[in-house]
Design a protein around this motif. Sequence first.
Motif, PDB file in Angstrom:
ATOM      1  N   GLU A  21      55.563  48.728  47.931  1.00 35.93           N
ATOM      2  CA  GLU A  21      54.118  48.914  47.610  1.00 35.93           C
ATOM      3  C   GLU A  21      53.911  50.074  46.574  1.00 35.93           C
ATOM      4  N   GLU A  22      54.535  51.277  46.953  1.00 35.89           N
ATOM      5  CA  GLU A  22      54.212  52.452  46.145  1.00 35.89           C
ATOM      6  C   GLU A  22      55.068  52.289  45.162  1.00 35.89           C
ATOM      7  N   ALA A  23      56.248  51.894  44.779  1.00 34.99           N
ATOM      8  CA  ALA A  23      57.004  51.837  43.557  1.00 34.99           C
ATOM      9  C   ALA A  23      56.164  50.751  42.613  1.00 34.99           C
ATOM     10  N   ALA A  24      55.799  49.594  43.319  1.00 33.67           N
ATOM     11  CA  ALA A  24      55.031  48.743  42.304  1.00 33.67           C
ATOM     12  C   ALA A  24      53.724  49.263  41.684  1.00 33.67           C
ATOM     13  N   ARG A  25      53.071  49.956  42.520  1.00 34.97           N
ATOM     14  CA  ARG A  25      51.934  50.791  41.864  1.00 34.97           C
ATOM     15  C   ARG A  25      51.983  51.502  40.755  1.00 34.97           C
ATOM     16  N   LEU A  26      53.448  52.433  41.094  1.00 36.31           N
ATOM     17  CA  LEU A  26      53.778  53.419  40.191  1.00 36.31           C
ATOM     18  C   LEU A  26      54.182  52.761  38.756  1.00 36.31           C
ATOM     19  N   LEU A  27      54.903  51.376  38.881  1.00 34.54           N
ATOM     20  CA  LEU A  27      55.135  50.846  37.821  1.00 34.54           C
ATOM     21  C   LEU A  27      54.040  49.794  37.190  1.00 34.54           C
ATOM     22  N   PHE A  28      52.973  49.800  37.865  1.00 36.75           N
ATOM     23  CA  PHE A  28      51.917  48.765  37.438  1.00 36.75           C
ATOM     24  C   PHE A  28      52.358  47.310  37.352  1.00 36.75           C
ATOM     25  N   VAL A  29      53.211  46.778  38.354  1.00 36.23           N
ATOM     26  CA  VAL A  29      53.876  45.483  38.820  1.00 36.23           C
ATOM     27  C   VAL A  29      53.646  44.932  39.723  1.00 36.23           C
ATOM     28  N   SER A  30      53.673  43.569  40.302  1.00 38.35           N
ATOM     29  CA  SER A  30      53.391  43.297  41.602  1.00 38.35           C
ATOM     30  C   SER A  30      54.781  43.513  42.490  1.00 38.35           C
ATOM     31  N   ARG A  31      54.298  43.365  43.528  1.00 43.11           N
ATOM     32  CA  ARG A  31      55.596  43.550  44.621  1.00 43.11           C
ATOM     33  C   ARG A  31      56.486  42.559  44.596  1.00 43.11           C
ATOM     34  N   THR A  32      56.318  41.280  44.105  1.00 40.06           N
ATOM     35  CA  THR A  32      56.932  40.277  43.820  1.00 40.06           C
ATOM     36  C   THR A  32      58.075  40.545  42.782  1.00 40.06           C
ATOM     37  N   HIS A  33      57.472  41.151  41.632  1.00 34.59           N
ATOM     38  CA  HIS A  33      58.140  41.419  40.466  1.00 34.59           C
ATOM     39  C   HIS A  33      59.025  42.632  40.634  1.00 34.59           C
ATOM     40  N   LEU A  34      58.582  43.617  41.489  1.00 39.49           N
ATOM     41  CA  LEU A  34      59.336  44.744  41.899  1.00 39.49           C
ATOM     42  C   LEU A  34      60.646  44.365  42.734  1.00 39.49           C
TER      43      LEU A  34
END
Length: 104
Positions: A21-34
């Motif tokens: 979740e943190e990484a997804a927010r940092l990249l501005f992508v969804s958790r699914t995409h990450l």
Amino acid sequence: MEAPKRRQDVPEEKSEELTIEEAARLLFVSRTHLNKLLDDGKLSGVRTTEDGQRRIPRTTVVAYREQMRAAQKEGLNRMVESTDRMGLYDAELEGLPERRRTPR
């Protein structure tokens, strides 16, 4: 005057490893995409905890973000160059009145 508030959607820089979740927010992508990026091997150094949660090194996420930004910038530049070569902006400018500055 109050200090500006930190954005809530970007994780603080305390941790060396980030949750999905943190990484997804940092990249501005969804958790699914990450998760798809992780499954495709686009991000390295991923560690799986005992309970099955993945942890991603912050440096890996930041490096990927910079690669994404560079690719986006390059793509935008190529698009602008292509439209210039094709003269697409020229047609839009035809017939527009010129603005002239008046001397002060």
